[in-house]
Design an enzyme around this catalytic site. Structure first.
Site, PDB file in Angstrom:
ATOM      1  N   HIS A  40     -18.842   1.699   5.688  1.00  0.00           N
ATOM      2  CA  HIS A  40     -18.094   0.552   6.243  1.00  0.00           C
ATOM      3  C   HIS A  40     -16.968   0.129   5.302  1.00  0.00           C
ATOM      4  CE1 HIS A  40     -21.726  -0.017   8.840  1.00  0.00           C
ATOM      5  NE2 HIS A  40     -22.345   0.329   7.715  1.00  0.00           N
ATOM      6  N   SER A  83      11.060   2.604  -3.081  1.00  0.00           N
ATOM      7  CA  SER A  83      11.471   1.690  -2.014  1.00  0.00           C
ATOM      8  C   SER A  83      12.949   1.366  -2.213  1.00  0.00           C
ATOM      9  CB  SER A  83      10.644   0.409  -2.085  1.00  0.00           C
ATOM     10  OG  SER A  83      11.358  -0.669  -1.511  1.00  0.00           O
ATOM     11  N   LYS A  92       8.176  -0.154  -6.555  1.00  0.00           N
ATOM     12  CA  LYS A  92       7.285   0.576  -5.651  1.00  0.00           C
ATOM     13  C   LYS A  92       7.182   2.073  -5.930  1.00  0.00           C
ATOM     14  CE  LYS A  92       5.254  -0.685  -2.479  1.00  0.00           C
ATOM     15  NZ  LYS A  92       5.714  -1.032  -1.138  1.00  0.00           N
ATOM     16  N   GLU A 143       0.879   9.488   3.868  1.00  0.00           N
ATOM     17  CA  GLU A 143       1.004   8.724   5.115  1.00  0.00           C
ATOM     18  C   GLU A 143       1.440   9.619   6.273  1.00  0.00           C
ATOM     19  OE1 GLU A 143       2.872   4.597   4.313  1.00  0.00           O
ATOM     20  OE2 GLU A 143       3.314   5.798   2.561  1.00  0.00           O
TER      21      GLU A 143
END
Ligand code: ARG
Length: 478
Positions: free
Chosen positions: A167, A288, A294, A301
């Site tokens: 979970h 970024s 970043k 992704e």
């Protein structure tokens, strides 16, 4: 006034033959052509034609002279395509008619004998089977490379402790090596699915003709063998009209893509600063445009996202096929784009994932800290109570639950709860019980078959190497 020379005339599509004297509407041609994508079948198409041609000669259906001219012409065409010099023409619709037309230009009328006892229907079914077979072998190599990368990291991190989740809540400590080897197993089954697909698709449609077979005395065993198929397909209608092999391929790609997507999601999580379990180098991260601090895991992704393409490809082809009456319908021309797309995408995802795996640097301290948090060794204490106090596991479970609650009330962890405090709840708990609460003891104790104990993980990595990477050599001999 000079009249246009014959060679300057608009190329004529051979399939229009003598029946169709008018020209196709421009929009008819646009919806009909497939050369922009099915040119990727050129090598398979030429191999199929060479096998068919040799068989026609052997069966005295065409003369050896014509056979030689055709074979030489086809080799020339292959060279032209590979050198980027082949004149692909939309007027010739698809790869089959483009090659046939060019053969005519190169060798003259003998080119027209190649299509004896053959239809584009059995031709394209053969080409696509050959293409998918090659794609499977290619993807198998990529899957093996990813397994190798995972196994290498698993060996390095056989004893590196990380939190195991259910979970996505801290559950029990596991080792990072164990976690990586889970994906090695998944990839092993992914390879198995492709292997199964390969086995079933490896029958030759050639000789089925348009749908009914042919009146020529062909030798289907010969062509099947020449193309390394196990045997000819038994039923001509089936041979030209099913694409179940492509669907199996797409399903196998989709399942593997799903596995890669889960792994990619974990990379994204592990890399996120609140987790901070791993780092990727600049090679596999992006910046970024606004936030200077970043480091984004874009490759992971995108692997996560590309799963949609596999599912889309499967949905697209199964929708094309459902409800189609036997035998061939032009609908089936739509089989290629999803197959190419899935194969290309899976290769890209496998390669990107292997790159990331090799690039992963583990922050062992961060992993260990997280593994110890969340009272992750509570089960170990419950097991101790069960074993040493002969308590039913249910009772032990309840007692440890009460201890965790007490620890939280005191703002500490179960592992740091003083012995005295523990004894107020269960007086028989001893100092020895508290020793099982370290994450290292916890993982070391999980030595049941397939468990996360570092000694088992080291052995499992070795075994995986033998099972998955050495098997590769045998496959090569096939
Ligand atoms: N380009 C066609 C395809 O991919 C080849 C087969 C055409 N057959 C036909 N009967 N029109 O399906």
């Amino acid at each position: 006034m000079s009249r246009p020379r014959p060679s300057a005339a608009k190329p004529r599509n051979a399939a229009r033959g003598g029946r169709l004297s008018g020209e196709p509407a421009e929009i008819m041609q646009r919806i009909n052509v497939s050369i922009d994508f099915d040119r990727r079948l050129y090598a398979q198409d030429i191999a199929g034609s060479l096998a068919h041609c040799a068989m026609l000669v052997a069966r005295r259906i065409i003369t050896p002279e014509d056979g030689e001219a055709i074979a030489r012409g086809l080799e020339k065409i292959r060279a032209e395509i590979e050198a980027g010099r082949f004149p692909f023409r939309v007027e010739h619709e698809d790869i089959h008619l483009n090659i046939e037309a060019r053969l005519g230009e190169l060798i003259g009328p003998a080119a027209g004998r190649l299509h004896t006892a053959r239809s584009r229907n059995d031709q394209v079914a053969t080409d696509l089977r050959l293409w998918v077979r090659d794609a499977i072998d290619h993807l198998d190599r990529h899957m093996t490379l990813l397994q190798a990368a995972l196994i290498d990291q698993a060996e390095t991190h056989a004893a590196t402790v990380m939190p195991g989740f259910t979970h996505l809540q801290t559950a029990q400590p596991v080792t990072f090596g164990h976690h990586l080897l889970a994906y090695v197993e998944m990839l092993g089954r992914d390879r198995g699915r492709l292997r199964d697909c390969r086995k079933r698709l490896n029958e030759c449609p050639l000789g089925a003709g348009a749908l009914a077979g042919t009146s020529f005395p062909i030798d289907r065993d010969k062509t099947a063998k020449a193309l390394a198929f196990d045997q000819p397909m038994a039923n001509s209608l089936d041979a030209v009209s099913d694409r179940d092999f492509a669907l199996e391929f797409l399903a196998a790609c989709a399942i593997s893509g799903m596995h890669l997507s889960r792994f990619a999601e974990e990379i994204v999580l592990w890399l996120s600063p609140p987790f901070g379990f791993i780092r990727l180098s600049d090679s596999y991260t992006t910046g970024s445009s606004m936030m200077p601090q970043k480091r984004n895991p874009d490759a992971a992704e995108l692997v996560r996202a590309k799963t949609g393409r596999f599912l889309g490809a499967f949905a697209s082809l199964v929708t094309v096929m459902k409800g189609l009456p036997l035998a061939y319908s032009k609908d089936m021309q739509e089989d290629k784009v999803p197959v190419f797309e899935a194969a290309d995408t899976l290769e890209l995802c496998l390669a990107a994932t292997a790159g990331m795996v090799r690039d992963i640097a583990v922050d062992k301290a961060a992993m260990r800290r997280a593994a110890a948090a969340g009272h992750s060794t509570a089960t170990d204490l419950a097991d101790w109570l069960t074993r040493n106090l002969a308590l039913p596991f249910r009772d032990a479970h309840r007692i440890v639950g009460t201890l965790v609650k007490r620890a939280e009330e005191m703002g500490t962890s179960l592992a740091d709860l003083p012995l005295k405090e523990m004894q107020t709840i269960e007086p028989r708990i001893t100092a020895a019980a508290r020793e099982v609460l370290t994450v290292e003891k916890s993982v070391a104790s999980r030595a049941s078959l397939g468990g996360t104990a570092p000694t088992l993980v080291a052995a499992a990595a070795k075994a995986a190497r033998a099972r998955f990477l050495e098997e590769k050599k045998e496959n090569k001999k096939r």
